[in-house]
Scaffold this motif. Structure first.
Motif, short mmCIF file in Angstrom:
data_model
loop_
_atom_site.label_atom_id
_atom_site.label_comp_id
_atom_site.label_asym_id
_atom_site.label_seq_id
_atom_site.Cartn_x
_atom_site.Cartn_y
_atom_site.Cartn_z
N ALA A 180 20.94 -18.23 -3.07
CA ALA A 180 20.22 -17.19 -3.81
C ALA A 180 18.77 -17.62 -4.05
O ALA A 180 17.84 -16.83 -3.93
CB ALA A 180 20.92 -16.91 -5.13
N ARG A 181 18.59 -18.90 -4.40
CA ARG A 181 17.24 -19.39 -4.67
C ARG A 181 16.38 -19.32 -3.41
O ARG A 181 15.25 -18.83 -3.43
CB ARG A 181 17.30 -20.83 -5.20
CG ARG A 181 15.93 -21.42 -5.52
CD ARG A 181 16.03 -22.75 -6.24
NE ARG A 181 16.85 -23.73 -5.57
CZ ARG A 181 16.49 -24.42 -4.47
NH1 ARG A 181 15.32 -24.21 -3.93
NH2 ARG A 181 17.31 -25.28 -3.93
N GLU A 186 11.60 -21.63 -12.52
CA GLU A 186 12.37 -20.88 -11.52
C GLU A 186 12.59 -19.43 -11.98
O GLU A 186 12.44 -18.50 -11.19
CB GLU A 186 13.71 -21.58 -11.25
CG GLU A 186 14.65 -20.85 -10.31
CD GLU A 186 14.09 -20.57 -8.92
OE1 GLU A 186 13.06 -21.15 -8.53
OE2 GLU A 186 14.69 -19.72 -8.21
N ASN A 225 16.67 -17.47 -0.82
CA ASN A 225 16.43 -16.12 -0.28
C ASN A 225 15.91 -15.14 -1.31
O ASN A 225 15.82 -13.94 -1.06
CB ASN A 225 17.72 -15.58 0.34
CG ASN A 225 18.07 -16.36 1.60
OD1 ASN A 225 17.41 -16.23 2.62
ND2 ASN A 225 19.06 -17.21 1.50
N TRP A 226 15.55 -15.63 -2.49
CA TRP A 226 15.13 -14.73 -3.55
C TRP A 226 13.94 -13.87 -3.14
O TRP A 226 13.89 -12.66 -3.38
CB TRP A 226 14.77 -15.52 -4.82
CG TRP A 226 14.27 -14.60 -5.88
CD1 TRP A 226 12.97 -14.33 -6.19
CD2 TRP A 226 15.06 -13.77 -6.74
NE1 TRP A 226 12.90 -13.39 -7.19
CE2 TRP A 226 14.18 -13.03 -7.54
CE3 TRP A 226 16.44 -13.58 -6.89
CZ2 TRP A 226 14.62 -12.12 -8.49
CZ3 TRP A 226 16.89 -12.69 -7.84
CH2 TRP A 226 15.97 -11.96 -8.62
N GLU A 227 12.96 -14.51 -2.51
CA GLU A 227 11.73 -13.80 -2.19
C GLU A 227 12.01 -12.57 -1.32
O GLU A 227 11.50 -11.48 -1.59
CB GLU A 227 10.79 -14.75 -1.45
CG GLU A 227 9.39 -14.23 -1.38
CD GLU A 227 8.41 -15.30 -0.91
OE1 GLU A 227 8.83 -16.44 -0.66
OE2 GLU A 227 7.23 -14.96 -0.81
N ALA A 274 13.85 -9.94 -3.44
CA ALA A 274 13.02 -9.38 -4.52
C ALA A 274 11.98 -8.43 -3.96
O ALA A 274 11.79 -7.32 -4.48
CB ALA A 274 12.35 -10.52 -5.30
N TYR A 329 9.14 -10.36 -8.02
CA TYR A 329 9.59 -8.96 -8.03
C TYR A 329 8.48 -8.06 -8.56
O TYR A 329 8.18 -7.00 -7.99
CB TYR A 329 10.85 -8.82 -8.89
CG TYR A 329 11.36 -7.39 -8.97
CD1 TYR A 329 12.08 -6.83 -7.92
CD2 TYR A 329 11.08 -6.60 -10.08
CE1 TYR A 329 12.53 -5.52 -7.97
CE2 TYR A 329 11.52 -5.28 -10.15
CZ TYR A 329 12.24 -4.75 -9.09
OH TYR A 329 12.67 -3.45 -9.14
N LEU A 367 22.10 -12.39 -7.86
CA LEU A 367 21.63 -13.60 -7.17
C LEU A 367 21.36 -14.66 -8.23
O LEU A 367 20.36 -14.60 -8.94
CB LEU A 367 20.37 -13.28 -6.38
CG LEU A 367 20.59 -12.22 -5.30
CD1 LEU A 367 19.32 -11.43 -5.04
CD2 LEU A 367 21.09 -12.85 -4.04
N CYS A 395 19.27 -10.54 -11.26
CA CYS A 395 19.12 -11.99 -11.24
C CYS A 395 20.35 -12.55 -11.95
O CYS A 395 20.62 -12.21 -13.10
CB CYS A 395 17.82 -12.38 -11.95
SG CYS A 395 17.55 -14.15 -12.04
N ARG A 427 10.97 -16.02 -10.15
CA ARG A 427 11.77 -14.87 -9.70
C ARG A 427 11.21 -13.55 -10.26
O ARG A 427 11.09 -12.56 -9.54
CB ARG A 427 13.22 -15.05 -10.13
CG ARG A 427 13.90 -16.19 -9.40
CD ARG A 427 15.38 -16.18 -9.63
NE ARG A 427 16.02 -17.32 -8.99
CZ ARG A 427 17.28 -17.33 -8.58
NH1 ARG A 427 18.04 -16.28 -8.74
NH2 ARG A 427 17.80 -18.40 -8.02
N VAL A 477 20.38 -19.34 -14.01
CA VAL A 477 19.13 -19.66 -13.30
C VAL A 477 18.28 -20.64 -14.11
O VAL A 477 17.76 -21.62 -13.57
CB VAL A 477 18.35 -18.36 -12.97
CG1 VAL A 477 16.96 -18.68 -12.45
CG2 VAL A 477 19.12 -17.55 -11.94
#
Ligand code: SF4
Length: 316
Positions: free
Chosen positions: A131-132, A175, A134-136, A139, A183, A125, A151, A179, A155
């Protein structure tokens, strides 16, 4: 062999054939009419050019390839059996051989191992908006499932809040910090977060940043993308952002510093810019040197992502 995918119209690019019938090889309607109002890829490309290269709406979707191969996983069946069971201690029986007792744990790493609850790595991602955004979810899901999240590249490089030091290296990337922190907040001891590094990431000092600030233990070198021999790309909407990314070392198309492009942007002819990253070219020596450098920085595990290359690359 028949055509495995009809070209020139696909939901990924929001295009379609005007006619019911199309030439299999080109995807053009069998009657391509002068004055057609849409909407195949040839029609769209004639006035929006290269924008048709991208799945739409860019930043909001994940596109899959719908090439219909003659053989795929659906042709395989898992063969069941009713005598004995593997992987269980003691004698297997109906009360013991139940699916929730299956041990799916595994581990990776030569010397310092990472345990996983399931043998799964996420797809990488990276710096795309999708990707940014939906990262949460990814993760937290990866952390509580005990799998490893990857990751992706760039980024730090596209982080709007990125701060560089006097040598052009990453000093602060909120950022990337976000991330890793998300996680770790949910991590339960299985799996890990690893970060990919491409040509631009190396130039920006991403390896040093994630090792020194976050003590990450695994980094992934990239020889290419999974299915394509080009680097990763995103789109940006404003010329200011395009210039910023160009200054950070990326290839930005069309060139936002070209006076003709500036004029076209002002007039509304150009509405967006593409940021491309470079492909890493490899030799055995440079690869081994890079692995040694990363070990000196402090990484315990180094993984490699490669594209669908020929036997020459694979033999290395
Ligand atoms: S331009 Fe129109 S008629 Fe021609 S191939 Fe495309 S959709 Fe069909």
């Amino acid at each position: 062999m028949r055509n495995l995918r009809r070209p020139n119209a696909n939901d990924a690019t929001g295009t379609f054939n005007r006619s019911r019938n199309a030439v299999p090889m080109s995807g053009l309607c069998t009657r391509c009419i002068d004055g057609c109002k849409g909407g195949c890829e040839v029609w769209l490309a004639s006035f929006r050019g290269r924008e048709v290269l991208y799945p739409q709406p860019f930043g909001k979707i994940t596109a899959g390839a719908d090439k219909d191969y003659p053989v795929d996983y659906s042709h395989l069946n898992i063969q069941g059996y009713a005598r004995g069971a593997k992987g269980l201690e003691g004698e297997a029986g109906p009360d013991k051989a139940i699916f929730s007792n299956v041990d799916t744990t595994t581990e990776y790493g030569w010397e310092k191992k990472v345990k996983m609850l399931l043998p799964i790595f996420t797809g990488a991602l990276g710096s795309t908006k999708i990707a940014r955004r939906n990262w949460e979810h990814f993760a937290v899901g990866a952390a509580i499932s005990g799998i490893t999240i990857v990751c992706g590249e760039n980024v730090c490089g596209v982080d709007p809040e990125l701060e560089l030091d006097s040598k052009g290296k990453v000093k602060k990337s909120p950022e990337m910090d976000r991330r890793i922190e998300i996680y770790r907040r949910f991590h339960e001891g299985y799996g890990e977060i690893l970060v990919q590094m491409n040509v631009e990431d190396r130039r920006l000092g991403v390896a040093e940043y994630i090792a020194n600030k976050h003590n990450l233990e695994t980094i992934e070198l990239k020889w290419g993308q999974g299915a394509k021999s080009i680097g990763g790309e995103i789109k940006v909407k404003t010329i200011e952002r395009a210039i910023e990314l160009k200054k950070r070392g990326y290839i930005v198309l069309p060139d936002p510093e070209n006076p003709a492009i500036r004029e076209a942007y002002k007039g509304g002819g150009i509405k967006e810019f593409e940021r491309h990253s470079r492909l890493g070219f490899v030799s055995k020596e440079s690869f081994m040197e890079e692995v040694d450098r990363l070990k000196r920085i402090g990484f315990k595990r180094i993984t490699l992502k490669t594209g669908a290359y020929s036997a020459v690359e694979l033999a290395m």
